[in-house]
Design an enzyme around this catalytic site. Structure first.
Site, mmCIF file in Angstrom:
data_model
loop_
_atom_site.group_PDB
_atom_site.id
_atom_site.type_symbol
_atom_site.label_atom_id
_atom_site.label_comp_id
_atom_site.label_asym_id
_atom_site.label_seq_id
_atom_site.Cartn_x
_atom_site.Cartn_y
_atom_site.Cartn_z
ATOM 1 N N SER A 144 0.844 -1.198 0.000
ATOM 2 C CA SER A 144 0.000 0.000 0.000
ATOM 3 C C SER A 144 0.872 1.238 0.000
ATOM 4 O O SER A 144 1.976 1.227 0.552
ATOM 5 C CB SER A 144 -0.885 0.004 1.249
ATOM 6 N N TYR A 169 -0.930 -0.686 10.207
ATOM 7 C CA TYR A 169 -1.123 -1.141 8.832
ATOM 8 C C TYR A 169 -0.008 -0.598 7.935
ATOM 9 O O TYR A 169 0.585 -1.336 7.149
ATOM 10 C CB TYR A 169 -2.489 -0.662 8.333
ATOM 11 N N LYS A 173 2.867 -2.720 5.912
ATOM 12 C CA LYS A 173 3.047 -2.607 4.469
ATOM 13 C C LYS A 173 4.493 -2.232 4.118
ATOM 14 O O LYS A 173 5.015 -2.648 3.082
ATOM 15 C CB LYS A 173 2.045 -1.600 3.888
#
Length: 282
Positions: A144, A169, A173
């Site tokens: 991402s 998150y 990533k």
């Protein structure tokens, strides 16, 4: 993108919705034999029948596995290995952003368990089957653009400070991008290509669940799941000599892994110790 890949075996994780579903469907429409790895059996079966129906390809199969569980991944890998089929393409798509701190039954922070540990374990356990498919084997990990906001950190389970699901998150990533780089270096003689990519911001069920305000605010302006999956398919179909193993891709082109002045580049130096940690946890 019109290439036919009959006889190629593709494994796609998190394949019952969003980018995973769009990826599995596109690969099936190219003639590949597709193995959809899904956590939920019912949702997986619904997605499977949709893909078989839309593509006319009967060679689409469901594998049920909860990628937040190391024991389930090991069991899946063992079952799958017994099929004795080479894996030409592994797409590490399964991921989640859980905003609250949740611990799995095995004691791991949930975001880390799926996004990092699950991705690491699945890839490492699939290596023998990927090797059989060399020199055409490739691993594509869906990362991402959120990773641009954070350096690599050894605090893998966000044990320090106030927990933030969005930040965890982004950290996860970033690990995926650094891991892809490391795998390319470690396994360069095995005939396997490793690539990470950024799908752009797509209107998927995952985004709607994890970032409802963001999703609502940008409704109609986000990419479709098919647009998000485009670079995954492109990476799966290109001749490997046109791709850079260890590279990070966006919109069918190699993209920088670090923004100017973001001070993230030097942080990749700790990837060796992170790999050691992941290996010991798995």
């Amino acid at each position: 993108m019109e290439k036919r890949i009959e006889g190629k075996n593709c494994v796609v994780t998190g394949a019952n919705s969003g980018i995973g579903f769009a990826t599995a469907e596109a690969l099936a429409s190219c003639g590949a034999t597709v193995y959809m790895v899904c956590r939920n059996k019912e949702k997986g079966e619904t997605a499977l029948s949709k893909i078989q129906s839309s593509t006319g390809n009967p060679n689409v199969h469901l594998e049920v596995c909860d990628l937040s569980s190391i024991s389930e991944i090991k069991s899946f890998a063992s079952r799958f290995s017994s099929k004795d089929v080479p894996v030409h393409v592994l797409v590490n798509n399964a991921g989640l952003m859980e905003q609250k701190r949740v611990t799995t039954s095995e004691g791991f922070e949930l975001n880390f368990a799926v996004n990092v540990l699950g991705t690491y374990a699945t890839t490492e356990l699939m290596l023998p089957l990927l090797e059989i498919a060399s020199p055409d084997a490739r691993v594509i990990t869906v990362s991402s653009g959120g990773m641009y906001t954070t350096p690599l950190t050894s605090d893998l389970q966000f044990s320090d400070g106030k927990f933030s699901g969005a930040e965890q998150y982004a950290r996860n990533k970033r690990v995926q991008v650094a891991l892809t780089e490391k795998w390319a270096e470690m396994y360069k003689n095995k005939g396997i290509g490793f690539y990470s990519m950024h799908p752009g911001w797509a209107e998927t069920p995952g985004v709607a669940k994890s970032l409802p305000d963001f999703n609502k605010w940008l409704s109609g302006k986000l990419r479709t799941s098919e647009e998000g999956a485009d670079t995954v398919i492109w990476l799966a179909l290109q001749p490997k000599e046109k791709l850079v193993s260890g590279g990070f891709y966006f919109d069918r082109a190699e993209a920088p892994k670090h923004l100017k002045f973001a001070a993230t580049r030097q942080s990749h130096a700790i990837i060796d110790s992170i790999v050691d940690t992941l290996r010991s946890l798995v």
